[in-house]
Design a protein around this motif. Structure first.
Motif, PDB file in Angstrom:
ATOM      1  N   ILE A 159       7.741  49.034  40.506  1.00  0.00           N
ATOM      2  CA  ILE A 159       7.742  48.318  41.785  1.00  0.00           C
ATOM      3  C   ILE A 159       7.847  49.313  42.932  1.00  0.00           C
ATOM      4  O   ILE A 159       7.155  49.191  43.958  1.00  0.00           O
ATOM      5  N   GLY A 160       8.718  50.318  42.763  1.00  0.00           N
ATOM      6  CA  GLY A 160       8.842  51.338  43.798  1.00  0.00           C
ATOM      7  C   GLY A 160       7.567  52.133  43.986  1.00  0.00           C
ATOM      8  O   GLY A 160       7.164  52.442  45.112  1.00  0.00           O
ATOM      9  N   LEU A 162       4.574  51.060  43.372  1.00  0.00           N
ATOM     10  CA  LEU A 162       3.593  50.166  43.978  1.00  0.00           C
ATOM     11  C   LEU A 162       3.824  50.024  45.480  1.00  0.00           C
ATOM     12  O   LEU A 162       2.879  50.022  46.274  1.00  0.00           O
ATOM     13  N   VAL A 163       5.092  49.908  45.877  1.00  0.00           N
ATOM     14  CA  VAL A 163       5.408  49.657  47.286  1.00  0.00           C
ATOM     15  C   VAL A 163       5.328  50.931  48.118  1.00  0.00           C
ATOM     16  O   VAL A 163       4.732  50.947  49.206  1.00  0.00           O
ATOM     17  N   PHE A 164       5.906  52.036  47.609  1.00  0.00           N
ATOM     18  CA  PHE A 164       6.024  53.253  48.414  1.00  0.00           C
ATOM     19  C   PHE A 164       4.873  54.235  48.220  1.00  0.00           C
ATOM     20  O   PHE A 164       4.750  55.189  48.993  1.00  0.00           O
ATOM     21  N   LYS A 165       4.086  54.050  47.167  1.00  0.00           N
ATOM     22  CA  LYS A 165       2.905  54.881  46.916  1.00  0.00           C
ATOM     23  C   LYS A 165       3.240  56.360  46.732  1.00  0.00           C
ATOM     24  O   LYS A 165       2.386  57.224  46.905  1.00  0.00           O
ATOM     25  N   TRP A 173      14.446  54.561  45.226  1.00  0.00           N
ATOM     26  CA  TRP A 173      14.529  53.109  45.091  1.00  0.00           C
ATOM     27  C   TRP A 173      15.199  52.719  43.778  1.00  0.00           C
ATOM     28  O   TRP A 173      16.036  51.807  43.752  1.00  0.00           O
TER      29      TRP A 173
END
Length: 300
Positions: A159-160, A162-165, A173
């Protein structure tokens, strides 16, 4: 005449009995006083404090040596010690972005842990106060905490990413999400266990919410809060090693994985010891902090 002699003998025996009893009591007392003196030997605390750890390390080294003799690819303790001396002789060398000394890797991991842990403390501790203070918020957040707390921290890593790239914020995270739950839960429990008499006095004195938090809740909750902080820092240090193995870059976890790819087993063992020592130092630092700010006996 015989009656007179018998009376004298009886009188002497009667007068001797108290003296014999007194002498026996004196000897018993002297013997009882001598035993504590023998127990208070100055070497006893030193032996009890030093000998068990030394024996434990010696036992570990013996098992290690036996395993190295049975498995040729496994390094011996002496070989690992020689390699550790070489590694720590220059811990801060830099030969490229992915070829740096162990000192830089430890500092990079501690930096990530500090950022994620700090953010978790900024969010988790105030949220724990609010959950423990207000029943409505407790009913609102308790199901969320109960649902998300058992999730493995590494499950949050994708998830991290995906969100922060990027790998570095994703690792931070993961530290944040694994550190926040012990802080929320322990702080909320501490607030809920504040004696009701304290709150009744605050209500009678018509204290503001800020004074209730700073004068009543915070001193009472501090031991619980510090316990949550100790649990969180231990979990954070465990997670960062696994997260860095997956994300790469500079860090002690990536260093372990890189040395495994190079089949450098002595460096892996050195990294394991370093991870354990750093984790122990972090926990002991928080134990010292807890002892400094609370009156309770804080144990490991």
């Amino acid at each position: 005449m015989s009656a007179v002699m018998k009376n004298i003998a009886d009188h002497g025996a009667a007068s001797a009995e108290p003296a014999i009893a007194a002498e026996g009591k004196r000897r018993i007392r002297v013997g009882a006083d001598a035993r504590p003196a023998m127990r208070k030997s100055p070497l006893r605390p030193l032996l009890l404090g030093v000998l068990p750890p030394v024996l434990g390390i010696a036992f570990l080294a013996l098992v290690w040596q036996i395993v190295s003799l049975k498995t040729t690819s496994f390094p011996s303790p002496l070989m690992t010690l020689e390699e550790a001396i070489r590694v720590f002789s220059d811990p801060f060398y830099q030969k490229g972005p992915n070829d740096q000394g162990i000192g830089w890797n430890i500092l990079s991991s501690l930096k990530r842990v500090g950022m994620g842990f700090g953010l978790a403390a900024l969010v988790g501790i105030p949220l724990g106060f609010m959950i423990g203070r207000f029943k409505f918020l407790a009913g609102m957040f308790n199901p969320i905490v109960s649902l998300l707390k058992p999730v493995s921290p590494l499950a949050w890593l994708p998830i991290g990413l995906l969100v922060f790239k990027a790998a570095n914020p994703a690792a931070i995270w993961a530290i944040f999400i694994c550190s926040i739950w012990p802080m929320i839960i322990n702080t909320a429990v501490g607030v809920q266990r504040v004696p009701q008499d304290y709150m009744n006095v605050a209500r009678v004195l018509n204290l503001s919410e800020w004074k209730i938090v700073t004068r009543i809740l915070f001193p009472s909750v501090l031991p619980y809060m510090l316990t949550g902080v100790r649990l969180a820092i231990g979990t954070a240090w465990l997670v960062i090693v696994a997260a860095e193995m997956l994300t790469g870059g500079v860090g002690i976890g990536f260093w372990v994985w890189d040395e495994w790819n190079n089949l450098n087993v002595p460096h892996i063992i050195i990294a394991i010891v370093v991870i354990g020592v750093v984790g122990l130092l972090l926990e002991q630092a928080l134990v010292a902090l807890a002892r400094a700010f609370t009156y309770e006996d804080v144990r490991n």
